[in-house]
Design a protein around this motif. Structure first.
Motif, PDB file in Angstrom:
ATOM      1  N   LYS A 108       0.552  -1.436  -0.173  1.00 21.42           N
ATOM      2  CA  LYS A 108       0.277  -0.209   0.164  1.00 21.42           C
ATOM      3  C   LYS A 108       1.211   1.216  -0.049  1.00 21.42           C
ATOM      4  O   LYS A 108       0.193   1.413  -0.999  1.00 21.42           O
ATOM      5  N   SER A 109       1.605   1.685   0.649  1.00 18.80           N
ATOM      6  CA  SER A 109       2.873   2.192   1.051  1.00 18.80           C
ATOM      7  C   SER A 109       3.126   2.944  -0.733  1.00 18.80           C
ATOM      8  O   SER A 109       3.904   4.003  -1.156  1.00 18.80           O
ATOM      9  N   ALA A 159       1.006   4.031  -3.008  1.00 21.70           N
ATOM     10  CA  ALA A 159       0.805   5.401  -2.394  1.00 21.70           C
ATOM     11  C   ALA A 159       2.286   6.630  -3.040  1.00 21.70           C
ATOM     12  O   ALA A 159       1.783   7.324  -3.564  1.00 21.70           O
TER      13      ALA A 159
END
Length: 180
Positions: free
Chosen positions: A166-167, A170
């Motif tokens: 997810k990081s 992003a």
């Protein structure tokens, strides 16, 4: 068009190296800078060029580094070869000390700061898992005041408290919004 120097900053244990590895795995056009460090290669971590303190000092004196600094009893350097990578139009991704951001801004025409954060609980757990420091050293590290980020720098902040994927997604979307 010249590439950007992307300075990845954040506290120890925040996952800078993991985030950088993830970004490079999905962006073949992104160059990961291999730092020169006086840390023993036996301690693990990122892929780096190990040198002795005396060799580091000699290389710094001869101008081999675009940036260099000391932290936690070690010396770190960003090789001047990063300039060639950027001149070829590639973005260069480097793990950098927050204390070096002003120098990086003075050194590179196009600096972008990727500021990685995580909760204190996550930081403590990751530092313990890494096994490089004793509990009291981790506590002391976490209690230190955070370095002040220079004002006016282009900065993207990514919270890396959750799943790494997810990081990475992003960060990729923030760095390359036109290509996502």
């Amino acid at each position: 068009m010249a590439g950007r120097f992307i300075a990845v900053v954040g506290p120890s244990g925040v996952g800078k190296d993991s985030l950088m590895e993830g970004l490079c795995s999905i962006r073949a056009d992104l160059h990961r800078v291999r730092r020169v460090i006086t840390r023993s290669p036996d301690l693990g971590g990122e892929d780096f060029e190990h040198v002795s303190e005396s060799l580091f000092a000699a290389r710094a004196a001869s101008g081999d580094f675009a940036l260099h600094w000391t932290a936690h009893g070690l010396s770190y350097g960003i090789p001047n070869t990063v300039r060639n990578v950027m001149a070829d139009g590639k973005d260069a991704l480097a793990n950098l000390s927050r204390t070096m951001l002003q120098a990086a801004d003075d050194t590179f025409d196009d600096l972008l700061v990727l500021h990685v954060t995580a909760s204190p609980e996550i930081l403590a757990r990751r530092l313990a898992q890494r096994g490089r420091e004793h509990d009291h050293e981790i506590d002391r590290r976490l209690a230190r005041p955070k370095p002040v980020m220079p004002e006016g720098l282009k900065t993207i902040t990514i919270d890396n408290s959750g799943p790494l994927a997810k990081s990475v997604a992003a960060a990729a979307a923030a760095l390359y919004p036109e290509k996502v």
